[in-house]
Design a protein around this motif. Structure first.
Motif, PDB file in Angstrom:
ATOM      1  N   PRO A 185       0.797  -1.237   0.000  1.00 50.71           N
ATOM      2  CA  PRO A 185       0.000   0.000   0.000  1.00 50.71           C
ATOM      3  C   PRO A 185       0.826   1.282   0.000  1.00 50.71           C
ATOM      4  CG  PRO A 185      -0.870  -1.576   1.590  1.00 50.71           C
ATOM      5  CD  PRO A 185       0.423  -2.131   1.107  1.00 50.71           C
ATOM      6  N   TYR A 186       1.854   1.353   0.826  1.00 50.54           N
ATOM      7  CA  TYR A 186       2.615   2.600   0.926  1.00 50.54           C
ATOM      8  C   TYR A 186       3.401   2.877  -0.357  1.00 50.54           C
ATOM      9  CZ  TYR A 186       1.349   2.039   5.800  1.00 50.54           C
ATOM     10  OH  TYR A 186       0.638   1.875   6.948  1.00 50.54           O
ATOM     11  N   SER A 187       3.948   1.816  -0.933  1.00 50.42           N
ATOM     12  CA  SER A 187       4.666   1.980  -2.188  1.00 50.42           C
ATOM     13  C   SER A 187       3.712   2.382  -3.307  1.00 50.42           C
ATOM     14  CB  SER A 187       5.390   0.675  -2.546  1.00 50.42           C
ATOM     15  OG  SER A 187       6.300   0.874  -3.596  1.00 50.42           O
ATOM     16  N   LEU A 188       2.487   1.869  -3.244  1.00 48.84           N
ATOM     17  CA  LEU A 188       1.485   2.240  -4.235  1.00 48.84           C
ATOM     18  C   LEU A 188       1.128   3.723  -4.127  1.00 48.84           C
ATOM     19  CD1 LEU A 188      -0.421   1.259  -6.476  1.00 48.84           C
ATOM     20  CD2 LEU A 188      -2.091   0.711  -4.697  1.00 48.84           C
ATOM     21  N   VAL A 189       0.984   4.216  -2.912  1.00 44.53           N
ATOM     22  CA  VAL A 189       0.725   5.644  -2.695  1.00 44.53           C
ATOM     23  C   VAL A 189       1.877   6.474  -3.272  1.00 44.53           C
ATOM     24  CG1 VAL A 189       0.545   7.440  -0.934  1.00 44.53           C
ATOM     25  CG2 VAL A 189      -0.762   5.328  -0.697  1.00 44.53           C
ATOM     26  N   ALA A 190       3.100   6.028  -3.034  1.00 48.19           N
ATOM     27  CA  ALA A 190       4.267   6.735  -3.582  1.00 48.19           C
ATOM     28  C   ALA A 190       4.218   6.776  -5.105  1.00 48.19           C
ATOM     29  CB  ALA A 190       5.554   6.066  -3.105  1.00 48.19           C
ATOM     30  N   SER A 191       3.767   5.671  -5.713  1.00 50.11           N
ATOM     31  CA  SER A 191       3.651   5.636  -7.173  1.00 50.11           C
ATOM     32  C   SER A 191       2.633   6.645  -7.666  1.00 50.11           C
ATOM     33  CB  SER A 191       3.244   4.226  -7.631  1.00 50.11           C
ATOM     34  OG  SER A 191       4.223   3.267  -7.291  1.00 50.11           O
ATOM     35  N   PHE A 192       1.494   6.748  -6.958  1.00 54.41           N
ATOM     36  CA  PHE A 192       0.486   7.747  -7.321  1.00 54.41           C
ATOM     37  C   PHE A 192       1.085   9.152  -7.287  1.00 54.41           C
ATOM     38  CE2 PHE A 192      -3.153   4.928  -5.504  1.00 54.41           C
ATOM     39  CZ  PHE A 192      -3.190   4.205  -6.689  1.00 54.41           C
ATOM     40  N   ILE A 193       1.822   9.428  -6.227  1.00 52.77           N
ATOM     41  CA  ILE A 193       2.400  10.764  -6.050  1.00 52.77           C
ATOM     42  C   ILE A 193       3.400  11.082  -7.161  1.00 52.77           C
ATOM     43  CG2 ILE A 193       3.894  12.161  -4.545  1.00 52.77           C
ATOM     44  CD1 ILE A 193       2.533  10.708  -2.160  1.00 52.77           C
ATOM     45  N   VAL A 194       4.231  10.109  -7.481  1.00 54.84           N
ATOM     46  CA  VAL A 194       5.233  10.297  -8.532  1.00 54.84           C
ATOM     47  C   VAL A 194       4.564  10.613  -9.866  1.00 54.84           C
ATOM     48  CG1 VAL A 194       6.902   9.053  -9.960  1.00 54.84           C
ATOM     49  CG2 VAL A 194       7.084   8.967  -7.471  1.00 54.84           C
ATOM     50  N   GLU A 195       3.509   9.838 -10.193  1.00 54.39           N
ATOM     51  CA  GLU A 195       2.836  10.069 -11.475  1.00 54.39           C
ATOM     52  C   GLU A 195       2.137  11.437 -11.496  1.00 54.39           C
ATOM     53  OE1 GLU A 195       3.327   8.269 -14.050  1.00 54.39           O
ATOM     54  OE2 GLU A 195       4.445   6.769 -12.915  1.00 54.39           O
ATOM     55  N   ALA A 196       1.623  11.857 -10.343  1.00 50.37           N
ATOM     56  CA  ALA A 196       0.939  13.151 -10.287  1.00 50.37           C
ATOM     57  C   ALA A 196       1.916  14.322 -10.407  1.00 50.37           C
ATOM     58  CB  ALA A 196       0.149  13.259  -8.982  1.00 50.37           C
ATOM     59  N   ALA A 205      13.222   5.398  -6.128  1.00 46.51           N
ATOM     60  CA  ALA A 205      13.627   5.204  -4.731  1.00 46.51           C
ATOM     61  C   ALA A 205      12.533   5.644  -3.763  1.00 46.51           C
ATOM     62  CB  ALA A 205      14.917   5.967  -4.441  1.00 46.51           C
ATOM     63  N   PHE A 206      11.701   6.598  -4.174  1.00 47.39           N
ATOM     64  CA  PHE A 206      10.624   7.087  -3.302  1.00 47.39           C
ATOM     65  C   PHE A 206       9.662   5.965  -2.937  1.00 47.39           C
ATOM     66  CE2 PHE A 206       6.463   9.596  -3.100  1.00 47.39           C
ATOM     67  CZ  PHE A 206       6.623   9.922  -1.763  1.00 47.39           C
ATOM     68  N   LYS A 207       9.432   5.034  -3.866  1.00 52.79           N
ATOM     69  CA  LYS A 207       8.518   3.922  -3.611  1.00 52.79           C
ATOM     70  C   LYS A 207       9.055   2.994  -2.523  1.00 52.79           C
ATOM     71  CE  LYS A 207       8.536   3.138  -8.085  1.00 52.79           C
ATOM     72  NZ  LYS A 207       8.263   2.622  -9.443  1.00 52.79           N
ATOM     73  N   PHE A 208      10.366   2.911  -2.427  1.00 56.06           N
ATOM     74  CA  PHE A 208      11.002   2.116  -1.379  1.00 56.06           C
ATOM     75  C   PHE A 208      11.125   2.937  -0.094  1.00 56.06           C
ATOM     76  CE2 PHE A 208      15.050  -0.477  -0.239  1.00 56.06           C
ATOM     77  CZ  PHE A 208      14.302  -1.327   0.547  1.00 56.06           C
ATOM     78  N   TRP A 209      11.483   4.203  -0.241  1.00 56.25           N
ATOM     79  CA  TRP A 209      11.670   5.072   0.927  1.00 56.25           C
ATOM     80  C   TRP A 209      10.387   5.183   1.748  1.00 56.25           C
ATOM     81  CZ3 TRP A 209       9.379   9.626   2.554  1.00 56.25           C
ATOM     82  CH2 TRP A 209      10.045  10.346   3.557  1.00 56.25           C
ATOM     83  N   LEU A 210       9.246   5.416   1.084  1.00 58.76           N
ATOM     84  CA  LEU A 210       7.994   5.632   1.809  1.00 58.76           C
ATOM     85  C   LEU A 210       7.564   4.369   2.566  1.00 58.76           C
ATOM     86  CD1 LEU A 210       5.890   7.855   2.342  1.00 58.76           C
ATOM     87  CD2 LEU A 210       4.507   6.848   0.507  1.00 58.76           C
ATOM     88  N   MET A 211       7.664   3.209   1.924  1.00 58.43           N
ATOM     89  CA  MET A 211       7.266   1.978   2.614  1.00 58.43           C
ATOM     90  C   MET A 211       8.241   1.656   3.742  1.00 58.43           C
ATOM     91  SD  MET A 211       8.197  -1.023  -0.178  1.00 58.43           S
ATOM     92  CE  MET A 211       8.590  -2.350   0.958  1.00 58.43           C
ATOM     93  N   TRP A 212       9.518   1.961   3.552  1.00 60.06           N
ATOM     94  CA  TRP A 212      10.508   1.719   4.609  1.00 60.06           C
ATOM     95  C   TRP A 212      10.220   2.626   5.804  1.00 60.06           C
ATOM     96  CZ3 TRP A 212      16.222   0.545   2.921  1.00 60.06           C
ATOM     97  CH2 TRP A 212      16.913  -0.049   3.985  1.00 60.06           C
ATOM     98  N   LYS A 213       9.893   3.884   5.538  1.00 57.00           N
ATOM     99  CA  LYS A 213       9.548   4.804   6.620  1.00 57.00           C
ATOM    100  C   LYS A 213       8.295   4.327   7.364  1.00 57.00           C
ATOM    101  CE  LYS A 213      11.076   8.714   7.278  1.00 57.00           C
ATOM    102  NZ  LYS A 213      12.062   9.210   8.282  1.00 57.00           N
ATOM    103  N   ALA A 214       7.323   3.843   6.619  1.00 56.20           N
ATOM    104  CA  ALA A 214       6.055   3.416   7.221  1.00 56.20           C
ATOM    105  C   ALA A 214       6.195   2.123   8.013  1.00 56.20           C
ATOM    106  CB  ALA A 214       4.994   3.251   6.128  1.00 56.20           C
ATOM    107  N   LEU A 215       6.953   1.179   7.497  1.00 57.36           N
ATOM    108  CA  LEU A 215       7.032  -0.145   8.097  1.00 57.36           C
ATOM    109  C   LEU A 215       8.214  -0.307   9.041  1.00 57.36           C
ATOM    110  CD1 LEU A 215       6.229  -2.261   4.904  1.00 57.36           C
ATOM    111  CD2 LEU A 215       4.648  -1.611   6.725  1.00 57.36           C
ATOM    112  N   GLY A 216       9.320   0.341   8.722  1.00 53.97           N
ATOM    113  CA  GLY A 216      10.543   0.170   9.507  1.00 53.97           C
ATOM    114  C   GLY A 216      11.297  -1.087   9.083  1.00 53.97           C
ATOM    115  N   THR A 217      12.570  -1.122   9.422  1.00 55.79           N
ATOM    116  CA  THR A 217      13.414  -2.253   9.041  1.00 55.79           C
ATOM    117  C   THR A 217      12.899  -3.556   9.651  1.00 55.79           C
ATOM    118  OG1 THR A 217      15.304  -0.743   8.953  1.00 55.79           O
ATOM    119  CG2 THR A 217      15.798  -3.099   8.996  1.00 55.79           C
ATOM    120  N   GLY A 218      12.352  -3.475  10.862  1.00 53.06           N
ATOM    121  CA  GLY A 218      11.867  -4.677  11.536  1.00 53.06           C
ATOM    122  C   GLY A 218      10.749  -5.360  10.774  1.00 53.06           C
ATOM    123  N   GLU A 219       9.814  -4.570  10.257  1.00 49.72           N
ATOM    124  CA  GLU A 219       8.703  -5.156   9.504  1.00 49.72           C
ATOM    125  C   GLU A 219       9.181  -5.732   8.175  1.00 49.72           C
ATOM    126  OE1 GLU A 219       4.908  -6.422   8.616  1.00 49.72           O
ATOM    127  OE2 GLU A 219       5.588  -5.546  10.512  1.00 49.72           O
TER     128      GLU A 219
END
Length: 489
Positions: free
Chosen positions: A94-105, A358-372
């Motif tokens: 989900p978070y990476s998908l949101v990042a994709s929406f933002i990038v395209e917009a 990289a934003f698609k990875f950055w946003l999900m990493w920020k949301a989930l954390g390394t542990g998740e």
């Protein structure tokens, strides 16, 4: 779904919502059944008629355009479905998908800081963290690019430039006959890189692999000596961390010893297996990767970032990547800008326009954390292990080998073949089973699992377990469904 995203549901919570909803809707509803299929198969001829692909002088109404969108969704493969196991990517993040929406917009292009300030800094942060996880204590460099094949091509070009910097201006006439080495299990992009860059596919020496698909270091050294005796110049070795079919990991530590001995560039194609670096339990699979000169790693595979999300990383602090690829275009990379031009990273790339993947990875990493993310890797490999144990337990199923990663390879024998002894007759008949079962599952739309032959082995199924949406119940479903689809063969 959009409301769920707004409420910052985790993927695990979202999946629970979907499962609960699925249990309460009318399962006979045509709309839901279509949504519940992995694919709604149509032949190319049928699909051409259904989609009305012709482009005309006049535009269409909004209602027709909306129907075009519905048709595109309906007849596409649902790779986010829990029963899609066909490729080295799957599931919905989900978070990476949101990042994709933002990038395209926003429609940015990542070549200068002035047009993409936010995403330039985000890419730098992600690359630095990935470099840290590889173990390059002194740092390094890197770039996100258009896929793992492109990352491997970067590696070949950079390795050649490192050994023969004159080639950038003088071309192939400035270098002797060059030879590179890779295992017979490697990704086909290595040979494509050799063809594209004028090295030649015959100068890619395929190193034999053992029966688990791992490069044999002694065979590598022997081929290096052979190439040198022929008057050729070895310059690079490609090691694979997670092969496409078997999921094998080459012994990087031993290969690194040989590369140091003969002064060869060591590239590790960890596009598939790099995710194991996130896991304390499984990072041993890439032991020695910190000794590599370069690494390819695709977060869009095991870590589930939206396609595409591919990083090429280099153990270098001398701007080798920029020196190799720069053309110093004066209309983009002016040196008298009012800000620090070291943040204009576009001259490292062979592309001009480049998406901020990289934003698609950055946003999900920020949301989930390394542990998740670590838990995601551990869960996938645990589920793959469960599947392997079920295969060993069930009549008619046989593992090709014990899985090392998330690739589970196996044969299915229908009842008619189960009393045949191992031998040419059995394997000839077994070779025909997987293609028929694959055709039936596609036309039914129940799931997608890949198959292939391998060396002298008959066609077998290759299950790729990635998505946290895929549970043990889904593994049971796959085996039950294969049996139901193939038991009459």
């Amino acid at each position: 779904y959009q409301r769920e995203i707004a409420d910052r549901l985790t993927a695990k919570q979202l999946f629970r919502v979907v499962k609960t909803t699925a249990a309460t809707v009318d399962l006979d509803s045509e709309t839901f059944v279509r949504a519940d299929q992995v694919c709604e198969w149509r032949s190319p001829e049928q699909l051409k008629e259904l989609l009305d692909l012709e482009l005309r002088d006049g535009g269409e109404s909004e209602s027709k355009i909306l129907q075009r969108c519905r048709d595109a969704i309906r007849y596409s493969v649902k790779t986010t479905h829990p029963h899609f196991f066909n490729q080295l990517y799957a599931g919905m993040e989900p978070y990476s998908l949101v990042a994709s929406f933002i990038v395209e917009a926003l429609k940015p292009s990542l070549y200068t800081y002035e047009v993409a300030p936010v995403f330039t800094l985000m890419e730098d942060a992600v690359l630095r963290k990935m470099i840290e996880m590889i173990g390059w204590e002194e740092g390094g460099d890197g770039i996100f690019n258009a896929g793992g094949s492109m990352s491997n091509m970067y590696a070949v070009n950079l390795a050649r430039y490192h050994h023969f910097p004159d080639i950038k201006e003088a071309g192939l006439s400035a270098v002797p006959r060059l030879v590179m080495f890779t295992s017979q299990e490697c990704h086909y992009s290595i040979s494509k890189a050799a063809a594209l860059m004028g090295i030649g596919t015959k100068n890619v020496y395929m190193v034999p692999s053992d029966n688990r698909g791992k490069m044999i270091p002694s065979a590598l050294e022997l081929l290096i000596k052979t190439a040198k005796s022929e008057g050729a110049v070895p310059f690079m070795v490609n090691a694979t961390a997670g092969t496409t079919v078997l999921g094998a990991f080459d012994p990087i530590q031993e290969i690194a010893d040989i590369c140091e001995k003969y002064n060869l560039w060591l590239h590790v194609d960890a596009c598939w297996g790099g995710a194991a670096l996130m896991s304390n339990k499984h990072q041993h699979l890439l032991k020695g990767i910190h000794r590599a000169n370069s690494v390819a790693w695709n977060p869009h595979k095991m870590l589930m970032a939206c396609l595409q999300c591919s990083a090429f990383l280099v153990r270098d602090k001398t701007n080798l990547l920029q020196r190799c690829h720069s053309s110093s275009a004066s209309y983009l990379f002016q040196q008298d800008k009012f800000y620090d031009v070291s943040y204009d990273t576009g001259d490292k790339s062979v592309q001009c326009s480049r998406k901020p993947d990289a934003f698609k990875f950055w946003l999900m990493w920020k949301a989930l954390g390394t542990g998740e993310l670590e838990e995601r890797v551990d869960r996938a490999l645990a589920t793959a292990r469960y599947l392997a144990e079920e295969i060993k337990r069930r009549e008619g199923f046989r593992l090709v080998m014990e899985p090392e990663y998330a690739n589970v390879c196996f044969w299915y024998s229908p009842p008619s073949l189960r009393n045949l002894p191992d031998g040419p007759e059995l394997w000839k008949k077994l070779h025909t089973v997987a293609p028929v079962v694959k055709e039936r599952m596609m036309k039914k739309g129940s799931m997608m699992v890949g198959y292939q032959p391998h060396r002298d082995k008959a066609n077998f199924f290759r299950m790729i377990v990635i998505s946290p949406q895929a549970s043990r119940l889904d593994m049971d479903f796959v085996l039950d469904e294969i049996h139901n689809l193939g038991k009459d063969l």
